[in-house]
Design an enzyme around this catalytic site. Structure first.
Site, PDB file in Angstrom:
ATOM      1  N   GLY A 192       0.822  -1.203   0.000  1.00 50.32           N
ATOM      2  CA  GLY A 192       0.000   0.000   0.000  1.00 50.32           C
ATOM      3  C   GLY A 192       0.857   1.254   0.000  1.00 50.32           C
ATOM      4  O   GLY A 192       2.078   1.192  -0.139  1.00 50.32           O
TER       5      GLY A 192
ATOM      6  N   ASP B  85      11.309 -11.131  -2.182  1.00 52.87           N
ATOM      7  CA  ASP B  85      10.904  -9.963  -2.972  1.00 52.87           C
ATOM      8  C   ASP B  85      12.005  -8.907  -2.980  1.00 52.87           C
ATOM      9  O   ASP B  85      11.743  -7.715  -2.785  1.00 52.87           O
ATOM     10  CB  ASP B  85       9.603  -9.382  -2.426  1.00 52.87           C
ATOM     11  CG  ASP B  85       8.919  -8.444  -3.425  1.00 52.87           C
ATOM     12  OD1 ASP B  85       9.219  -8.552  -4.638  1.00 52.87           O
ATOM     13  OD2 ASP B  85       8.095  -7.623  -3.000  1.00 52.87           O
TER      14      ASP B  85
END
Length: 426
Positions: free
Chosen positions: A127, A240
């Protein structure tokens, strides 16, 4: 009726005033017990009622005390680790996080000026990220879970638990968290120079990163990953690693961030398999993208991509050579085979580069992006190769050698610029 004249075998029932018998000491023993029992039950009921009222008052006072401590940003008590149920009617269990602070939503809203768009400093798969200033003047970075995010409760909890127990100069520091209704918020130390990708892939800001700084960043990232894989209390596979998840402090020291997709493992050879592949397109190893298998060598592959991006200033997923359509890995491999690796370097580095360091970095990067996981070095070997001057083993052909090779992962769907997911039907 004169009872003296009754038949001896006839039963008589006589009703008289209780007071008369009591006065003569003739009240039956059973009736006395009955009265006593009623009295005791009444007293017990009253005591239970008063206890219930006292318990309810204490519980309300604890809630108020907890709210006050949260609004002050103090550490949450162990007994208060279960928070408000989320929209899926599950609870977030935060255990053994005494070193981590709980922030009230009110305090975060004040710090970010109600998540003002002017305070937004970035956005990722989790986000948006906002800059905030606490009452004491401390600057923080606030990462807020988006309603449209593909990540959620699991990633939030995973990041808090993982990073709270990790301490290294090349890992970003998590200061605290906030859970309020459906809000999931992480509070980090603020990084003055934001993320690495904001420098690497910007023509103007890229000029600010000379070769010594880039070589320093490569070393720092390598040491951070080595800590995750080998030296931390929890052995972690990040899953990631990318330029957007490498933050830079005021002195351009790199710090690895975003542990929402991280997984714990035991043993250097540990490999896991998943039906849900998550990560960032362009940094994911072939065995993970195609077969869902990940290990520490998956992180090694991502690191190799990062090294080649840092040297060239080009983004792997967007690079395509006009002459032969190679991606960045293929282009670096072709130049290496032709003995022209130095041509991979960004034009802005030609005046500041140390040729031997550049060539060694490219060589190490190619070793890390080899197609087969078993051929890639461990991060311990990577760190040693970067600081030594000895001969390096020749690399084999990298994964995704040409642009066409990406057809191997056609079933991988891209989620904007941040994550990819590969789903298999049950």
């Amino acid at each position: 009726m004169d009872i003296r004249e009754c038949d001896d075998h006839q039963q008589l029932y006589i009703r008289i005033a209780t007071s008369e018998l009591a006065a003569k000491g003739q009240l039956s023993f059973n009736k006395k017990n009955g009265v006593l029992l009623v009295l005791m039950l009444s007293i017990s009921s009253a005591a239970l009622f008063l206890s219930a009222v006292a318990y309810a008052c204490r519980k309300k006072m604890k809630k108020l005390h907890k709210k006050e401590r949260g609004s002050g940003g103090h550490t949450l008590d162990k007994d208060h680790r279960t928070h408000t149920p989320d929209k899926d009617h599950t609870t977030v269990q935060m255990e053994n996080l005494d070193e981590l602070s709980f922030f009230s939503l009110h305090k975060i809203v004040e710090a970010t000026n109600n998540f003002n768009i002017d305070n937004k400093i970035g956005e990722g798969g989790f986000g948006p990220v906002y800059k905030g200033v606490l009452e004491n003047g401390r600057v923080i970075a606030v990462k807020r879970l988006s309603e449209t995010s593909q990540q959620g409760l699991e990633e939030f909890q995973n990041e808090v638990i993982c990073i709270a127990k990790l301490q290294h100069r090349n890992l970003v520091k998590l200061l605290g968290f906030c859970i309020h209704g459906n809000e999931r918020i992480l509070i980090y130390e603020y990084m003055d120079n934001k993320s690495l990708d904001s420098f690497l892939f910007d023509e103007t800001k890229g000029l600010l990163l000379d070769w010594p700084q880039r070589f320093h960043i490569i070393h720092g990232i390598a040491r951070g990953i080595l800590y995750l894989h080998q030296d931390s209390r929890l052995q972690i596979i990040h899953r990631d690693l990318k330029a957007g998840n490498i933050l830079l402090d005021s002195e351009m020291n790199p710090k690895i961030s975003d542990f929402g997709l991280a997984r714990k493992f035991i043993g250097q050879d540990a490999m896991a398999k998943t039906k849900k592949v998550v990560g960032t397109y362009g940094y994911i190893s072939p065995e993970y993208a195609v077969h869902g298998r990940f290990s520490i060598k998956s992180d090694v592959f991502s690191f190799g991509v990062l090294v080649l991006e840092i040297v060239s200033g080009k983004k792997n997923r967007e690079f395509s050579h006009e002459a032969h359509n190679d991606n960045l890995l293929g282009h670096a491999w072709r130049l290496y085979k032709e003995g022209k690796s130095i041509e991979l370097i960004s034009a802005s580095l030609r005046n500041s580069c140390v040729v031997s360091e550049v060539l060694r970095s490219i060589h190490v990067g190619l070793l890390c992006v080899q197609h087969h996981a078993k051929d890639r070095p461990t991060m311990l070997s990577v760190v040693l190769m970067l600081v030594s001057e000895g001969a390096l083993p020749p690399p084999k052909q990298p994964a995704f050698f040409t642009e066409e090779c990406y057809s191997e992962v056609d079933n991988v769907s891209s989620l904007e610029d941040y994550t990819i997911t590969l789903l298999h039907g049950r």
